[in-house]
Design an enzyme around this catalytic site. Sequence first.
Site, PDB file in Angstrom:
ATOM      1  N   GLU A 102       0.790  -1.232   0.000  1.00  0.00           N
ATOM      2  CA  GLU A 102       0.000   0.000   0.000  1.00  0.00           C
ATOM      3  C   GLU A 102       0.822   1.282   0.000  1.00  0.00           C
ATOM      4  OE1 GLU A 102      -1.914  -1.257   3.566  1.00  0.00           O
ATOM      5  OE2 GLU A 102      -3.770  -1.726   2.518  1.00  0.00           O
ATOM      6  N   ASP A 217      -9.158   0.837   9.119  1.00  0.00           N
ATOM      7  CA  ASP A 217      -8.208  -0.280   8.998  1.00  0.00           C
ATOM      8  C   ASP A 217      -7.458  -0.433  10.316  1.00  0.00           C
ATOM      9  OD1 ASP A 217      -6.755  -2.368   7.861  1.00  0.00           O
ATOM     10  OD2 ASP A 217      -5.264  -1.043   6.962  1.00  0.00           O
TER      11      ASP A 217
HETATM   12  P1  ATP Z   1       1.714  -1.542   4.169  1.00  0.00           P
HETATM   13  O1  ATP Z   1       1.700  -1.583   2.689  1.00  0.00           O
HETATM   14  O2  ATP Z   1       2.957  -2.089   4.807  1.00  0.00           O
HETATM   15  O3  ATP Z   1       0.439  -2.088   4.752  1.00  0.00           O
HETATM   16  P2  ATP Z   1       0.624   0.908   4.866  1.00  0.00           P
HETATM   17  O4  ATP Z   1       0.064   1.457   3.654  1.00  0.00           O
HETATM   18  O5  ATP Z   1      -0.262   0.148   5.740  1.00  0.00           O
HETATM   19  O6  ATP Z   1       1.828   0.005   4.520  1.00  0.00           O
HETATM   20  P3  ATP Z   1       1.458   2.590   7.093  1.00  0.00           P
HETATM   21  O7  ATP Z   1       0.885   1.570   7.996  1.00  0.00           O
HETATM   22  O8  ATP Z   1       0.989   3.978   7.251  1.00  0.00           O
HETATM   23  O9  ATP Z   1       1.300   2.191   5.567  1.00  0.00           O
HETATM   24  O10 ATP Z   1       3.045   2.614   7.239  1.00  0.00           O
HETATM   25  C1  ATP Z   1       3.812   1.448   7.039  1.00  0.00           C
HETATM   26  C2  ATP Z   1       4.827   1.320   8.178  1.00  0.00           C
HETATM   27  O11 ATP Z   1       5.702   2.454   8.197  1.00  0.00           O
HETATM   28  C3  ATP Z   1       4.190   1.296   9.554  1.00  0.00           C
HETATM   29  O12 ATP Z   1       3.811  -0.004   9.911  1.00  0.00           O
HETATM   30  C4  ATP Z   1       5.283   1.864  10.433  1.00  0.00           C
HETATM   31  O13 ATP Z   1       6.217   0.866  10.750  1.00  0.00           O
HETATM   32  C5  ATP Z   1       5.959   2.870   9.532  1.00  0.00           C
HETATM   33  N1  ATP Z   1       5.405   4.220   9.750  1.00  0.00           N
HETATM   34  C6  ATP Z   1       4.409   4.817   9.077  1.00  0.00           C
HETATM   35  N2  ATP Z   1       4.165   6.059   9.532  1.00  0.00           N
HETATM   36  C7  ATP Z   1       5.037   6.273  10.531  1.00  0.00           C
HETATM   37  C8  ATP Z   1       5.315   7.385  11.406  1.00  0.00           C
HETATM   38  N3  ATP Z   1       4.621   8.526  11.324  1.00  0.00           N
HETATM   39  N4  ATP Z   1       6.307   7.254  12.312  1.00  0.00           N
HETATM   40  C9  ATP Z   1       7.003   6.110  12.389  1.00  0.00           C
HETATM   41  N5  ATP Z   1       6.800   5.040  11.604  1.00  0.00           N
HETATM   42  C10 ATP Z   1       5.840   5.101  10.678  1.00  0.00           C
HETATM   43 MN    MN Z   2      -2.508   0.530   5.180  1.00  0.00          MN
HETATM   44 MN    MN Z   3      -0.328  -0.122   7.853  1.00  0.00          MN
HETATM   45 MN    MN Z   4      -1.577  -2.555   5.408  1.00  0.00          MN
END
Ligand code: ATP
Ligand code: MN
Ligand code: MN
Ligand code: MN
Length: 288
Positions: A102, A217
């Site tokens: 994502e 989510d």
């Molecule tokens: P994925 O494709 O892995 O599901 P995602 O779209 O769910 O990603 P996020 O959950 O927002 O995106 O971010 C992925 C990861 O990046 C988080 O699990 C965390 O480890 C790290 N992360 C995101 N935002 C932050 C933040 N503001 N501070 C620290 N770490 C962060």
């Molecule tokens: Mn996500």
């Molecule tokens: Mn996530």
């Molecule tokens: Mn995710």
Amino acid sequence: MLAERFRKLRGLAWRVMDGIFENMWDYKYVPIEIIARDSGVEEHKAEKVLKTLSNEKLIELKQTEYLGAAFTFLGLSLYSLNRFVRKNIVTMLGEKMGEGKESMVYNCISKWGEAVLKFHKVGYTSFKRVREKRDYGDLHYTVLMIRSAKNEFNALKKLHSKVSVPKPYGWEGNAVLMELIDAKELYKVRLENPKEVLDYIIEEVREMWKLGIVHGDLSQFNILVNPEGIWFIDFPQAIDLNEIETDEELRMAEEILRRDLTNLISYFRKTYRVEVDADRIVEEILKS
Ligand code: ATP
Ligand code: MN
Ligand code: MN
Ligand code: MN
């Protein structure tokens, strides 16, 4: 990798990309004539630049009755980074913190110090009607990435003064700049006070509902924890209750709230044997 690709790009390439960015809501593939017109780059020069960018997989070219161009995820991400850089908001790109289906998450140096840059890879088709001049079918998928980033930024802006989320610093294209939280995902830690933590999470979800936001989510993967506190992250699919127009949309938002809470409560039940009545909590929040 991203920083290296970024350094190779020159002024002409950025201008041609400006031409795509400005018109991508109106054309799935922006005609080269329009790119030339809006970027002020001569058409045959623009075509040369576009071919190079296409070889580098930063844009996608399509020949129909006309030659048109659209971004790829990588091209849009570099372009969005450049919009931050030229406004002096981001000064240095750091390490990649993670990449999944994502998003791609980097740390960086910003006007506010160390921060997180999240590049959105997917679009969310929320139940709410798409109130835009074009149909979904006519939009390039990169437009949906931009919409996800915007949705996440807006949700963080509405929440950050009252709910524990990263402070939102800025939004450009498919990228959101936010506060760096030095903490671990909930699923990676062993809590000593799980009941207290769950109660706190439930109170925060209630506060979000009062502010008009449903996360959408919520899980042990999207909550960060350290000894000082708890933060909620990952809001591209968040629902804004102020944008709801029908009773059916409201019922769907309530169902999503129920699913969020049920997921988390069942995680705490399985992991810590903490028992909380999910249905009762949901009904209470809906009343507040
Ligand atoms: P994925 O494709 O892995 O599901 P995602 O779209 O769910 O990603 P996020 O959950 O927002 O995106 O971010 C992925 C990861 O990046 C988080 O699990 C965390 O480890 C790290 N992360 C995101 N935002 C932050 C933040 N503001 N501070 C620290 N770490 C962060
Ligand atoms: Mn996500
Ligand atoms: Mn996530
Ligand atoms: Mn995710």
